[in-house]
Structure formats: C-alpha cells, structure tokens
Design an enzyme around this catalytic site. Sequence first.
Site, short mmCIF file in Angstrom:
data_model
loop_
_atom_site.label_atom_id
_atom_site.label_comp_id
_atom_site.label_asym_id
_atom_site.label_seq_id
_atom_site.Cartn_x
_atom_site.Cartn_y
_atom_site.Cartn_z
N ARG A 102 0.82 -1.22 0.00
CA ARG A 102 0.00 0.00 0.00
C ARG A 102 0.85 1.27 0.00
O ARG A 102 0.53 2.24 -0.69
CB ARG A 102 -0.95 -0.02 1.19
CG ARG A 102 -1.89 1.18 1.29
CD ARG A 102 -2.54 1.57 -0.02
NE ARG A 102 -3.17 0.45 -0.74
CZ ARG A 102 -3.51 0.49 -2.01
NH1 ARG A 102 -3.26 1.57 -2.74
NH2 ARG A 102 -4.08 -0.54 -2.58
N LYS A 137 2.88 24.26 -1.59
CA LYS A 137 1.48 23.78 -1.56
C LYS A 137 1.48 22.27 -1.80
O LYS A 137 1.04 21.77 -2.84
CB LYS A 137 0.65 24.52 -2.60
CG LYS A 137 0.55 26.01 -2.31
CD LYS A 137 -0.18 26.76 -3.41
CE LYS A 137 -0.22 28.26 -3.11
NZ LYS A 137 -0.86 29.04 -4.19
N LYS A 169 6.66 37.91 1.30
CA LYS A 169 5.43 38.03 0.54
C LYS A 169 4.62 39.23 1.05
O LYS A 169 5.06 39.95 1.94
CB LYS A 169 4.66 36.72 0.59
CG LYS A 169 5.46 35.54 0.06
CD LYS A 169 4.62 34.32 -0.17
CE LYS A 169 3.75 34.50 -1.40
NZ LYS A 169 2.97 33.27 -1.72
N GLU A 202 8.30 39.48 -3.04
CA GLU A 202 7.12 39.54 -3.89
C GLU A 202 6.76 40.99 -4.21
O GLU A 202 6.81 41.86 -3.34
CB GLU A 202 5.95 38.87 -3.19
CG GLU A 202 4.64 38.92 -3.97
CD GLU A 202 3.50 38.26 -3.22
OE1 GLU A 202 3.48 37.02 -3.17
OE2 GLU A 202 2.66 38.98 -2.65
N ASP A 224 4.00 38.78 -8.99
CA ASP A 224 2.82 38.01 -8.59
C ASP A 224 1.52 38.60 -9.15
O ASP A 224 1.22 39.78 -8.95
CB ASP A 224 2.74 37.96 -7.07
CG ASP A 224 1.69 36.98 -6.58
OD1 ASP A 224 1.73 35.82 -7.03
OD2 ASP A 224 0.84 37.38 -5.77
#
Length: 285
Positions: A102, A137, A169, A202, A224
Amino acid sequence: MISQEQFDTEIELIIANAIREDVGDGDHSSLACIPRSANGKAKLLVKDNGVIAGVAFAKKVFNYIDKDLKVETLLEDSSLVKYGDIVFYVEGASQSILKAERLVLNAMQRMSAIATKTKQFVDLLEGTETKILDTRKTTPGIRALEKWAVKIGGGENHRFALYDMIMLKDNHIDFAGGITNAINKTKTYLKDTNRDLKIIVEARNLEEIKEILQTKGVYRILIDNFNFEDTRKAVALIGDSCLTESSGGINEKTIRNYAECGVDYISSGALTHSVYNMDLSLKAV
C-alpha cells in the site's frame, strides 16, 4: 533546496511514519493466512498513461520492510509509460511484499501524477529559457516525495520549507511596514544570526518592483498576479539586477505567454495540489 543528506533523512522519516501508520503491530490479514516461509513474486502494473515516478522510492520501501526482497527494474523513474506496461517485479517473502504494497502504491500513484503534470508544463515551455518551479502547496508529511516527483518530471524545486530560503510576501511586507523595511530588517536578521539564505521578494505592482530594485542583495523578484503586459514591463525594469519569477494562477493555457514575457521561472502550486493519481496495481504473478 535542502542538502541531499537532509532530503534523504526526510525520505527515511516518511517511510518510517507511513509503516507505523499502516502496519502498527502487524499485518494480521497476511499473518493469518500466509506462512512466514512462503515466497512470492509481484509486478507493478501500469493502468494509465504518463510519466512513472517513485521507482527509487519503492526500492527504499522494500529494503526497509525486508532487505532480502529482490527488485527487477524494467522501467526507471521519468520513463513514459502506457496502459499495460510493467515497471518492476519484486520477489521474496510474500508477507513482506504485502506489507509494503500500500505504501508503494500510494506513493507511486501520486508521484507519477505529479511527474506527469510537471512534464506537461515543461513541454509547454519548450523553446523558451523559462523553468517551472513547484511551491510549498504540498501534502503535509510527504513534501519530499512530491518535490522529488517534480524533479522526475523535469521541473525544478523552489525552497523546501520556511527554513531554507527567505521569501518576503505581501503579508510580511505589510506587517513589516513596507518593502524597504522588510528587506533591511531581513538583512540585519541574517547578519545577526549568521545565516546565508537567499532572499526572494514579492511585488504586487511595478512601483513595488522599482522600490525593491533600490535595495541590493535580492536574489529573485516574485512578479505576482501580473498581466502579460505588466510582466513584460517588469522584466525590462529588472534586467540583470536579479532573477525573475512569475506566479499566481498560471495554468496550461497561460504558461507559455508568461514564459514569452522573459521571466526566468514560473512557479505553480498546481503541480502538487491539483493532480489525479495515476492508476497502478501491484499484482501477484
């Protein structure tokens, strides 16, 4: 990215934790009906099309479970595969093969999906000098696997985590009182803590890019959520001062256009957060 030694440690931790989670005090289904002395052989069967990834990881899992398991590899990581292909055979104690099954499948199915999507993005960038990057992410607990899959698919890794690169950011900038304050405070922090970390900043508009360029020592500017026209203007403004990276909802339909604006990198969370697992099976033979 982190060092190879750190990366290898992450992989070892993933395997140990996954086996702890899945096996616990024993695979009682196998223990109940299969003799400990029984040997068997199984094949990794592809039931989809794409890029295979996780072969090297599967070997690590088999070795962790039982060092006597033997793997015959037919297709290596990054190979293009189609329905019906056999990637490898594994032979040895039947109980050991079933205990590893698995984890091997879960990992390879997801890694292959990520590698396949990455390869699609890489192909869309062919002929440009732009490279595709992943992001943070990722699925909690298996980031190393997912970033490994991006590399197998032909992409490049962004920072691994919060600790191996500085990335200022919008929220950092706003909380710090502006771009210049954020950059200067960061440089002071790195000096005071004796850390050598690259700085990415950013920018939300062209004015912020101009402000970033007034401060030396920035490794890359993150352009961005810019449109194509402003991205071209940003690249022209930045010139050779530092590297450039486009981000923000870039997909298969727009990635080529952003690359043709001249950016060095395009980062996409979709490489890891928006994929469908490749269909694979481990079948006894």
